[in-house]
Design a protein around this motif. Structure first.
Motif, PDB file in Angstrom:
ATOM      1  N   ALA A  71      45.091  53.386  20.108  1.00 25.66           N
ATOM      2  CA  ALA A  71      44.672  52.966  21.449  1.00 25.66           C
ATOM      3  C   ALA A  71      44.975  54.269  22.265  1.00 25.66           C
ATOM      4  N   THR A  72      45.296  55.382  21.662  1.00 24.57           N
ATOM      5  CA  THR A  72      45.467  56.768  22.598  1.00 24.57           C
ATOM      6  C   THR A  72      43.882  57.317  22.395  1.00 24.57           C
ATOM      7  N   VAL A 124      40.194  57.585  22.770  1.00 29.47           N
ATOM      8  CA  VAL A 124      39.155  56.984  23.950  1.00 29.47           C
ATOM      9  C   VAL A 124      38.020  57.204  23.020  1.00 29.47           C
ATOM     10  N   GLU A 180      36.326  58.684  33.313  1.00 31.11           N
ATOM     11  CA  GLU A 180      37.214  57.882  34.009  1.00 31.11           C
ATOM     12  C   GLU A 180      37.057  56.227  33.899  1.00 31.11           C
ATOM     13  N   VAL A 227      37.943  55.290  30.140  1.00 29.08           N
ATOM     14  CA  VAL A 227      39.329  55.114  30.074  1.00 29.08           C
ATOM     15  C   VAL A 227      39.930  53.847  30.721  1.00 29.08           C
ATOM     16  N   ARG A 231      40.437  50.409  28.832  1.00 24.99           N
ATOM     17  CA  ARG A 231      41.530  50.304  27.976  1.00 24.99           C
ATOM     18  C   ARG A 231      40.972  49.849  26.514  1.00 24.99           C
ATOM     19  N   LEU A 278      52.724  60.290  27.358  1.00 25.71           N
ATOM     20  CA  LEU A 278      51.826  59.162  27.695  1.00 25.71           C
ATOM     21  C   LEU A 278      52.406  57.957  28.578  1.00 25.71           C
ATOM     22  N   ASP A 328      48.912  57.564  34.739  1.00 28.90           N
ATOM     23  CA  ASP A 328      47.808  58.513  35.498  1.00 28.90           C
ATOM     24  C   ASP A 328      46.411  57.798  35.352  1.00 28.90           C
ATOM     25  N   ALA A 329      45.562  57.904  36.149  1.00 37.25           N
ATOM     26  CA  ALA A 329      44.183  57.379  36.106  1.00 37.25           C
ATOM     27  C   ALA A 329      43.235  57.925  34.586  1.00 37.25           C
ATOM     28  N   LEU A 330      43.487  58.867  34.017  1.00 38.03           N
ATOM     29  CA  LEU A 330      42.949  59.512  33.090  1.00 38.03           C
ATOM     30  C   LEU A 330      43.746  59.368  31.860  1.00 38.03           C
ATOM     31  N   ASN A 331      45.089  58.709  31.803  1.00 33.91           N
ATOM     32  CA  ASN A 331      45.805  58.308  30.926  1.00 33.91           C
ATOM     33  C   ASN A 331      45.059  57.321  30.190  1.00 33.91           C
ATOM     34  N   PRO A 332      45.040  57.404  28.590  1.00 32.98           N
ATOM     35  CA  PRO A 332      44.044  56.407  28.050  1.00 32.98           C
ATOM     36  C   PRO A 332      45.019  55.182  27.888  1.00 32.98           C
ATOM     37  N   MET A 333      46.122  55.051  28.039  1.00 33.07           N
ATOM     38  CA  MET A 333      47.044  53.665  28.006  1.00 33.07           C
ATOM     39  C   MET A 333      47.649  53.203  29.295  1.00 33.07           C
ATOM     40  N   PHE A 334      48.131  54.189  29.942  1.00 35.40           N
ATOM     41  CA  PHE A 334      48.764  53.716  31.151  1.00 35.40           C
ATOM     42  C   PHE A 334      48.278  54.156  32.626  1.00 35.40           C
ATOM     43  N   ARG A 335      47.863  53.329  33.419  1.00 33.42           N
ATOM     44  CA  ARG A 335      47.334  53.882  34.660  1.00 33.42           C
ATOM     45  C   ARG A 335      48.353  53.965  35.579  1.00 33.42           C
ATOM     46  N   GLU A 384      51.379  48.804  33.899  1.00 33.04           N
ATOM     47  CA  GLU A 384      50.787  49.056  32.483  1.00 33.04           C
ATOM     48  C   GLU A 384      51.904  49.453  31.685  1.00 33.04           C
TER      49      GLU A 384
END
Lengths: 364, 363
Positions: free
Chosen positions: A252-253, A255, A277, A280, A283, B202, B207-214, B218
């Motif tokens: 999942a890391t 993208v 954005e 991402v 998810r 992570l 963060d908005a551009l964090n692929p898993m956690f906004r 989350e």
């Protein structure tokens, strides 16, 4: 995924003929008035505190009719003339329910045959006589397409291979001769409910099948390093392209692009480039994809990212990006889309039920 | 035993919780602290223990292969049991390092439907395939040959007694290669979890551009989902295929690690590992006293499950003629369903993370 007639949406006169002249008289007074005032009708599987069902709704989220289901449903497909609809069990369920959208006749429940389960989706033939269902031959881990005779009490009259594992969504092409199948490649077995059994060895594809013979015409796959992107849902646009959306079953890391289309001549598959954005924010998971033939827009939803995105099919330009909790259902309406959530929102309405992943267009 | 992720309570609370969802923002800092505690006190120690036991098994296996005898074989099987225990405590931390590069499948190719993986292991032994005795070469082979289920057959399956007798050097070398391979993967887990700029960052810095956690929602949601999914997998994938609907119908050979008699050990390790994450989170500190008491009730469920699984005999087939023992195991399965409800409904609702019919579980 719900556009299975040569014209993308059923016109009002044709639908009313199917829905039945004087049907309003069969509905509860409030529902009859809602039907009179409505421009469009939709169907969606749902759940309430009392159990599962499938609802017919207006574009304002007014429920016209409910049909109970024995367990959780997934997608609903409408007959081209609007006279009947079929709700399929969510994978790996074993039931499908044919029902009258107006509730004039009792629903008919069928079971998948021994050794098979449904994957939640299906499609009517262009003439409406047959229904094709995505199924799993679970002991052989082989995707199948079951063929059912709608007029003959949904008798299963045949099957052919989907040419992949875990077939999910189906599109019937306007020529009536070809079917496109999203083989999501996730192997499941009823003994382990929804456990995914083959994530390391997934090989998803989009298969083009000649309906008359079941013969494989073409099989398209993404690059090998993207083999854990499960190709799941599809929708046909006004140009004849088949859009598809993926769900990342791998790391999942990482993208990955998740949306693409099969060319109108069914010869080439490509992913489009969504900006970072919004990509991402999905998810790694697109729950539904739909096209609006009027406006040329494509809509995707992600209940994992709590986001609904619309973009221009030709340019890829993002038109809107909405934050909506647990959003998944989406359907074309007017020049845009309506959406539903697991928390009971349908378009602008909020209801005391939770909607499943998809909305079918009964009348546009 | 179908588990529904929807409840009357969740539905009734739906409207209220949507209004309350905005509370997520102010809790973001709290939630990073929760995740920090989980990583520091649950995840990192768990993977370090796994790496240590993998290293000890590799050492024991190499000693066995250099001069096979019954004593060293017993030491190896004991080290294997310890490895199963430590793995079981971390195997459901299926995000980040464990989810990358097919590592999960390399350590744990399971379930092995149609016994395709087992057939590969048996074939390698039958043909004396030396390529599986080189850990580097093994790492590039089928995942079914590389991990713990393969080692279970090599050390405890038909013909394994020949290892102690010294008449199966290739099989012993195969076991040593698997142990080396697992030890190498375990080292990757610890290195990546201990890397302050790795996956833990992570999870700790939404963060908005964090692929898993906004955001904080989350962050916390992933923790609860991870624990809930783990319990659900134990229930659906590990116990139900064995327990079935009755004692007469039970399938002992569907039990994970049945050959080495470690079925109860892996179940117990699973529960202890997931419980350790829940305890490390200290969620009770973030909720009113009434909710804190309900969270304490979750601990009772963990304790019950642990107690049941500690009683599972090594010879799981014996339960087929042991009504009390079978009923006890079936009770453990029921306890799990209660825990699943807690982690998939009650606790998320407590934190405003879910309300209503969730479509989140994929389709």
């Amino acid at each position: 995924m719900h556009l299975f007639s040569p014209t993308p949406l059923i016109d009002r006169r044709r639908f009313l003929a199917g829905f039945g002249a004087g049907v309003a008289g069969l509905l509860a007074p409030g529902a009859a008035r809602a039907l009179e005032r409505s421009d469009a009708l939709f169907a969606s599987a749902y759940m309430t505190r009392d159990g599962y069902g499938v609802a017919m709704l207006t574009e304002r989220g007014e429920i016209l009719h409910r049909t109970p289901l024995p367990d959780r449903g997934h997608d609903v497909v409408m007959a081209p003339d609007g006279s009947s609809a079929i709700a399929f069990a969510r994978r790996p369920g074993t039931f499908a329910v044919k029902f009258d959208p107006a509730g004039r006749t009792p629903p008919l429940t069928i079971s998948s045959p021994e050794g098979r389960h449904f994957y939640g989706h299906g499609a009517f033939s262009l003439g409406g006589r047959l229904v094709y269902a995505t199924e799993n031959d679970f002991d052989a881990a082989r995707g199948m397409i079951g063929i059912y005779d709608v007029a003959d009490r949904m008798t299963r009259i045949g099957e052919f291979e989907s040419h992949g594992v875990g077939p999910h969504d189906i599109e019937i092409m306007p020529d009536g001769r070809h079917m496109v199948i999203a083989n999501g490649a996730i192997e499941t077995h009823p003994d382990m409910e929804r456990v995914q059994l083959n994530l390391a060895t997934m090989k998803p594809n989009i298969a083009v099948i000649e309906i008359a013979t079941g013969a494989l015409v073409a099989r398209h796959a993404l690059a090998p390093e993207l083999h854990q992107l499960s190709l799941r849902h599809m929708a046909r646009d006004g140009r004849g392209r088949v859009w598809f959306a993926c769900q990342n079953q791998g790391d999942a890391t990482q993208v990955h692009q998740l949306v693409g289309h099969l060319s109108a001549d069914l010869s080439a598959l490509r992913l489009i480039d969504l900006p970072e954005e919004p990509l991402v924010s999905l998810r790694g998971y697109v729950g539904s994809i739909e096209c609006n033939a009027t406006s040329g827009l494509v809509a995707i939803t992600s209940p994992r990212g709590n986001v609904a995105i619309s973009f221009e099919g030709d340019s890829g330009r993002i038109v809107d990006e909405l934050r909506i909790r647990n959003v998944c259902g989406v359907a074309p309406h007017g020049a845009g889309f309506i959406r539903s959530t697991g928390e009971g929102e349908f378009a602008e309405a909020r209801l005391d039920i939770g909607f499943d992943n998809h909305i079918a267009v009964a009348r546009g | 035993m179908t588990h529904s992720r929807f409840s009357l309570a969740a539905l009734c609370l739906g409207v209220f919780l949507s209004v309350a969802a905005g509370s997520a923002a102010h809790a973001a800092a709290d939630r990073s602290e929760v995740i920090e505690r989980v990583i520091s006190h649950g995840i990192r120690p768990g993977f370090e223990a796994f790496a240590g036991s993998a290293e000890r098994l590799a050492a024991a296996t190499h000693q066995l292969c250099s001069a096979p005898d019954a004593e060293k074989f017993a030491a190896t099987t004991a080290a294997f049991a310890d490895l199963i225990d430590s793995w079981s405590r971390v195997e459901f931390i299926r995000l980040g390092p464990l989810a990358a590069d097919n590592r999960l499948e390399r350590v744990m190719f399971w379930p092995d439907r149609r016994s395709r993986g087992l057939a590969q292991v048996q074939e390698a032994i039958r043909t004396g395939d030396d390529s599986v005795t080189d850990p580097v070469a093994l790492a590039g082979k089928s995942v079914a040959l590389q991990g713990l289920p393969a080692l279970d057959f090599v050390l405890a399956g038909t013909g394994s007694e020949e290892i102690a007798a010294g008449t199966a050097p290739m099989r012993c070398a195969f076991a040593a290669a698997i142990a080396d391979n697992v030890s190498d993967i375990a080292g990757q887990f610890t290195a990546e979890w201990n890397d302050p700029d790795g996956f833990s960052r992570l999870w700790l810095e939404p963060d908005a551009l964090n692929p898993m956690f906004r955001d904080g929602d989350e962050q916390l949601s992933r923790l609860l989902t991870m624990i809930g999914d783990g319990i659900e997998l134990i229930h659906v994938q590990r116990l139900e295929p064995v327990v079935q609907d009755s004692r007469k119908a039970m399938k002992p050979k569907a039990a994970l690690f049945w050959r080495s008699g470690n079925f109860g050990r892996t179940l117990g390790g699973n529960i202890e590992g997931l419980e350790s994450l829940f305890v490390a989170a200290q969620l009770q500190d973030l909720v009113p006293a009434s909710d804190a008491r309900r969270l304490d009730g979750t601990l009772f469920g963990f304790h019950e499950a642990r107690a049941v699984f500690a009683e599972v005999p090594g010879d799981i087939a014996g339960l087929a003629t042991d009504e009390a023992g079978y009923n006890r195991l079936a009770y453990g399965d029921i306890v799990l369903t209660g825990l699943i409800d807690n982690f998939k409904e009650t606790i998320p609702v407590m934190f405003g993370l879910i309300s209503g019919f969730s479509t989140l579980d994929g389709d």
